[in-house]
Scaffold this motif. Sequence first.
Motif, PDB file in Angstrom:
ATOM      1  N   MET A 123      11.113  61.269  67.580  1.00  0.00           N
ATOM      2  CA  MET A 123      10.451  59.370  67.886  1.00  0.00           C
ATOM      3  C   MET A 123      12.163  59.368  67.564  1.00  0.00           C
ATOM      4  SD  MET A 123       8.211  57.862  68.335  1.00  0.00           S
ATOM      5  CE  MET A 123       8.127  56.414  68.162  1.00  0.00           C
ATOM      6  N   ALA A 124      12.767  58.943  67.915  1.00  0.00           N
ATOM      7  CA  ALA A 124      14.611  58.059  67.459  1.00  0.00           C
ATOM      8  C   ALA A 124      14.059  56.448  68.167  1.00  0.00           C
ATOM      9  CB  ALA A 124      16.208  58.771  68.093  1.00  0.00           C
ATOM     10  N   ALA A 125      13.791  56.332  68.937  1.00  0.00           N
ATOM     11  CA  ALA A 125      13.572  55.548  68.789  1.00  0.00           C
ATOM     12  C   ALA A 125      13.545  54.501  67.460  1.00  0.00           C
ATOM     13  CB  ALA A 125      12.711  54.423  69.567  1.00  0.00           C
ATOM     14  N   PRO A 174       2.481  48.952  66.214  1.00  0.00           N
ATOM     15  CA  PRO A 174       1.519  49.939  65.704  1.00  0.00           C
ATOM     16  C   PRO A 174       2.911  50.863  65.306  1.00  0.00           C
ATOM     17  CG  PRO A 174       1.475  49.257  68.154  1.00  0.00           C
ATOM     18  CD  PRO A 174       2.385  48.343  67.403  1.00  0.00           C
ATOM     19  N   ASP A 175       2.351  51.550  63.956  1.00  0.00           N
ATOM     20  CA  ASP A 175       3.311  52.509  63.707  1.00  0.00           C
ATOM     21  C   ASP A 175       3.303  53.659  65.148  1.00  0.00           C
ATOM     22  OD1 ASP A 175       4.324  54.875  62.278  1.00  0.00           O
ATOM     23  OD2 ASP A 175       4.643  53.519  60.798  1.00  0.00           O
ATOM     24  N   ILE A 176       3.579  54.046  65.747  1.00  0.00           N
ATOM     25  CA  ILE A 176       3.215  55.006  66.707  1.00  0.00           C
ATOM     26  C   ILE A 176       3.547  56.209  66.462  1.00  0.00           C
ATOM     27  CG2 ILE A 176       4.236  55.888  68.670  1.00  0.00           C
ATOM     28  CD1 ILE A 176       5.581  53.619  69.155  1.00  0.00           C
ATOM     29  N   LEU A 202      15.888  55.527  58.523  1.00  0.00           N
ATOM     30  CA  LEU A 202      16.777  54.259  58.252  1.00  0.00           C
ATOM     31  C   LEU A 202      16.924  53.260  56.995  1.00  0.00           C
ATOM     32  CD1 LEU A 202      19.724  52.762  60.109  1.00  0.00           C
ATOM     33  CD2 LEU A 202      19.028  51.910  58.892  1.00  0.00           C
ATOM     34  N   GLU A 203      17.711  53.713  55.993  1.00  0.00           N
ATOM     35  CA  GLU A 203      17.154  52.934  54.694  1.00  0.00           C
ATOM     36  C   GLU A 203      18.832  52.429  53.980  1.00  0.00           C
ATOM     37  OE1 GLU A 203      14.012  53.388  54.014  1.00  0.00           O
ATOM     38  OE2 GLU A 203      13.080  54.495  55.256  1.00  0.00           O
ATOM     39  N   THR A 204      18.474  51.222  53.811  1.00  0.00           N
ATOM     40  CA  THR A 204      19.737  51.027  52.880  1.00  0.00           C
ATOM     41  C   THR A 204      19.334  50.883  50.549  1.00  0.00           C
ATOM     42  OG1 THR A 204      18.410  48.746  52.783  1.00  0.00           O
ATOM     43  CG2 THR A 204      20.072  48.491  55.073  1.00  0.00           C
ATOM     44  N   ARG A 254       9.075  60.213  51.624  1.00  0.00           N
ATOM     45  CA  ARG A 254       7.574  59.225  51.438  1.00  0.00           C
ATOM     46  C   ARG A 254       7.041  58.780  52.617  1.00  0.00           C
ATOM     47  NH1 ARG A 254       6.699  54.625  52.197  1.00  0.00           N
ATOM     48  NH2 ARG A 254       8.685  54.148  52.085  1.00  0.00           N
ATOM     49  N   LYS A 255       7.958  59.247  53.882  1.00  0.00           N
ATOM     50  CA  LYS A 255       7.693  58.744  55.029  1.00  0.00           C
ATOM     51  C   LYS A 255       7.340  60.209  56.068  1.00  0.00           C
ATOM     52  CE  LYS A 255      10.097  54.918  55.918  1.00  0.00           C
ATOM     53  NZ  LYS A 255      11.375  53.843  56.825  1.00  0.00           N
ATOM     54  N   LEU A 256       8.504  61.344  55.391  1.00  0.00           N
ATOM     55  CA  LEU A 256       7.966  62.621  56.123  1.00  0.00           C
ATOM     56  C   LEU A 256       6.350  62.702  55.866  1.00  0.00           C
ATOM     57  CD1 LEU A 256       8.657  65.189  56.704  1.00  0.00           C
ATOM     58  CD2 LEU A 256       9.608  66.028  54.259  1.00  0.00           C
TER      59      LEU A 256
HETATM   60  O1  C5P Z   1       8.717  53.641  58.929  1.00  0.00           O
HETATM   61  P1  C5P Z   1       9.829  53.394  59.210  1.00  0.00           P
HETATM   62  O2  C5P Z   1       9.530  52.652  60.415  1.00  0.00           O
HETATM   63  O3  C5P Z   1      10.617  53.115  58.965  1.00  0.00           O
HETATM   64  O4  C5P Z   1      10.066  55.167  59.776  1.00  0.00           O
HETATM   65  C1  C5P Z   1      10.640  55.265  61.183  1.00  0.00           C
HETATM   66  C2  C5P Z   1      10.083  56.107  61.961  1.00  0.00           C
HETATM   67  O5  C5P Z   1       8.823  56.357  62.340  1.00  0.00           O
HETATM   68  C3  C5P Z   1      10.909  56.521  63.754  1.00  0.00           C
HETATM   69  O6  C5P Z   1      10.978  57.663  64.125  1.00  0.00           O
HETATM   70  C4  C5P Z   1      10.607  55.822  64.422  1.00  0.00           C
HETATM   71  O7  C5P Z   1      10.815  55.604  65.791  1.00  0.00           O
HETATM   72  C5  C5P Z   1       8.736  55.617  63.536  1.00  0.00           C
HETATM   73  N1  C5P Z   1       8.183  54.366  63.744  1.00  0.00           N
HETATM   74  C6  C5P Z   1       7.205  54.305  64.808  1.00  0.00           C
HETATM   75  N2  C5P Z   1       6.659  52.969  64.852  1.00  0.00           N
HETATM   76  C7  C5P Z   1       6.928  52.495  64.401  1.00  0.00           C
HETATM   77  C8  C5P Z   1       8.265  51.934  63.840  1.00  0.00           C
HETATM   78  C9  C5P Z   1       8.798  53.201  63.813  1.00  0.00           C
HETATM   79  O8  C5P Z   1       6.270  55.470  65.248  1.00  0.00           O
HETATM   80  N3  C5P Z   1       6.611  51.240  64.530  1.00  0.00           N
END
Ligand code: C5P
Length: 413
Positions: free
Chosen positions: A283-285, A314-316, A334-336, A345-347
Amino acid sequence: MCLSDGERGVEPLNARKIIVGITGSIAAYKSAELVRKLRQQGYEVTVVMTPAATEFITPLTLETLSGRPVASEFFPTARRPQVLHISLAQWADLLVVAPATANIIGKVAAGIADELLATVIMATEAPVLFAPAMNAAMYSNPILTANISRLRQYGYQFVEPEVGELACGGIGKGRLAPIKTILAAIEELLNSSSELSSKKVLVTAGRTEEDLDPVRFLTNRSTGKMGYALASEAKRRGADVNLISGPSRLPSPLGVRLISVRSAEQMSREVKQWFPRSDVLLMAAAVADFRPRDKAASKIKKQEGLLLELEKTPDILLEIKPLKGDKIVGGFALETEDGLANARRKLKSKGLDFIVLNAPTALGADANQVTVLGADGKTERLSQMSKLEVARGILDRVVGLVRTKGPKEEKTS
Ligand code: C5P
């Protein structure tokens, strides 16, 4: 001259088949050694020469060394049962062009197929490896650089020339890579090209666009380079690759199915459709986190100020988490600030096998410096490298995970 069995044309059963394409460079004489070494290593070799190459080395030499007829005429005088360029393109497990001139690289990059070798390259589904050799000024010409970069994006491979004494005099970068380097690249390409051969890999790439009104949208600076590099590398390793991409100017890698979307909502829909049929999701988008709560039906008029109300997209990754099972899922962050802590945490919260922490400078750049955090608690910091090299590192990890999950699947079946 004394020929070994291989050189005489006695091929072992199931020998891998290689087309050696030779173009019109003074380095063409070195391809005789390449053909000889390939035969010694048990490969079946067919040589395809451009008309210019035959001015530098005779087809007879290569016919003798390869043990097979050399193909060079687009319209051979002798009738053949099959269409020559198609039968050659389908015969090969790999095609290596050594030496490759600026001309053949330019022709393939432009889609021109006006002689046999260029046509076979365009028609084959096998991996293609170019070993350029030319004058240093030609090699540094920005047109050639752009052509090589374009071909790399499509998934073509290159063995870089070395710096050394050139036939035209002087020293510079342009001398054909040593034969042993080309042989190692061939071996690597053939071995890795089956690593993911029975796997379906789903990759998402690029940005999303969230409409504000009929002509305006919210987006980010992602260009899709990382995701397209992952798709290309997964394809190179033999996977069946589907690429769900937000708007991007990049060409889709050869043999990869491109599914184009614009918004986070559309990307979510496509991921949910393709994920159940995939073994791996990368999920690189750079999916937008927010979108306008309402899309104006007509263009919003210029005014003193405008307050936008945004809502969460939506958080895919969270949406597909319940479907994960044994599938391999990798995310990107991608974090600043507090990069490592946030990525960790996201992992966990998204239930990933690994997460790739990008440098904030990664968006749109050709190079990237990433840290990969695994669900096993291990953290690997890679040095600054091209996105294609980063993609290689990530796919190495995927191959490792596929292997460790593999035997479990066999036991249950
Ligand atoms: O929570 P955050 O957006 O920072 O996490 C980044 C990861 O989540 C990426 O792999 C991105 O493709 C995915 N993502 C997602 N749905 C979203 C936003 C980000 O699956 N709405």
